[in-house]
Design an enzyme around this catalytic site. Structure first.
Site, mmCIF file in Angstrom:
data_model
loop_
_atom_site.group_PDB
_atom_site.id
_atom_site.type_symbol
_atom_site.label_atom_id
_atom_site.label_comp_id
_atom_site.label_asym_id
_atom_site.label_seq_id
_atom_site.Cartn_x
_atom_site.Cartn_y
_atom_site.Cartn_z
ATOM 1 N N ASP A 1 0.856 -1.189 0.000
ATOM 2 C CA ASP A 1 0.000 0.000 0.000
ATOM 3 C C ASP A 1 0.889 1.236 0.000
ATOM 4 O O ASP A 1 1.792 1.351 0.836
ATOM 5 C CB ASP A 1 -0.887 0.039 1.251
ATOM 6 C CG ASP A 1 -2.022 -0.972 1.179
ATOM 7 O OD1 ASP A 1 -2.235 -1.532 0.084
ATOM 8 O OD2 ASP A 1 -2.695 -1.195 2.192
ATOM 9 N N ASP B 1 -13.354 -6.857 -5.426
ATOM 10 C CA ASP B 1 -13.568 -7.218 -4.016
ATOM 11 C C ASP B 1 -14.943 -7.864 -3.931
ATOM 12 O O ASP B 1 -15.937 -7.233 -4.300
ATOM 13 C CB ASP B 1 -13.538 -5.971 -3.120
ATOM 14 C CG ASP B 1 -12.204 -5.244 -3.192
ATOM 15 O OD1 ASP B 1 -11.181 -5.931 -3.311
ATOM 16 O OD2 ASP B 1 -12.191 -4.001 -3.135
#
Length: 252
Positions: free
Chosen positions: A11, A130
């Site tokens: 990230d 997702d």
């Protein structure tokens, strides 16, 4: 047969790695280039950088980061997060990314997949999804980091996305994410039955055994994880040896 790939996920925000990486003696834990080099040396096959930078103005730092990584790391890497237009994708690819992942922007505007694939080729276009299991046994696609149900059926969406030009699917199980209890094998298997593009499994990795299991029991060609690699809980080299011993095609 496609070689099985181990893919750490980083990230990044404002051009810096957000979650600290403790598995090697990095001089600067927040430096994406240092982190990428360390993973490259540890034997990973690809990298994914997920940009969680909030505003469009700050994206220049991400482009600069991609350029720096591309100069020093010689394995394929994907950049995702905040890609909304063909121009966004072009900037990342020109800076040196091999692939670009799109998620909610593709749901809002599926034509984006077709436009990007036409301009750059399907091999550059990764659909990030997702998904979460519903009470009726189906899976729905979620938005906003898994907080909002899009109402779209997972299997319908991946088929549409691939027909438009997505060349790979990065599939994250919201049910498994963060649990370290293993990947969502039924969901991965269901998706692999309806599309023929490579699938990267994400969400649930807690051990090298889980990585072995996802390759032995599903058609996934990539296994993505973050914390188990960042904190040195799982050795990429040892995992690859176990994969090779199990008869899986792997780059040693």
């Amino acid at each position: 047969m496609l070689k099985k790939r181990i893919i750490p996920c980083l990230d990044v925000k404002d051009g810096r790695v957000v979650k600290g990486i403790n598995f090697v003696n990095l001089t600067d834990v927040g430096d994406p280039v240092d982190a990428a080099k360390a993973y490259y040396e540890a034997g990973c096959d690809e990298l994914v950088f997920l940009d969680i930078t909030a505003t469009h103005e700050e994206r220049d730092t991400t482009v600069e980061m991609v350029r720096r990584v591309a100069e020093q790391v010689f394995i394929p890497f994907t950049v995702g997060g905040g890609i909304r237009t063909v121009e966004d994708m072009k900037r990342m690819l020109q800076a040196g990314a091999d692939k670009v992942a799109v998620n909610s922007s593709a749901l809002a505007n599926p034509q984006l997949l077709a436009d990007c694939a036409e301009k750059f080729g399907s091999q550059c276009v990764v659909l990030a999804v997702d998904a979460k299991k519903e009470a009726d046994g189906s899976w729905h696609v979620y938005l906003a980091g898994g907080r909002k149900d899009s109402g779209r059926d997972l299997l319908d969406w991946v088929q549409e996305a691939v027909s438009l030009g997505a060349g790979e699917i990065l599939l994250t199980s919201m049910d498994k994410d963060g649990t370290k209890s293993g990947f969502d094998l039924p969901m991965l298997e269901a998706v692999s039955q309806v599309v023929s593009v490579p699938i990267i499994a994400s969400g649930g990795a807690g051990s090298s055994q889980h990585i072995l299991e996802v390759f032995e029991k599903t058609a996934a060609t990539g296994a993505l994880a973050a914390s188990i690699f960042h904190y040195g809980q799982v050795s990429i080299a040892e995992t690859k040896k176990a994969m090779q011993a199990a008869g899986l095609e792997v780059r040693i």
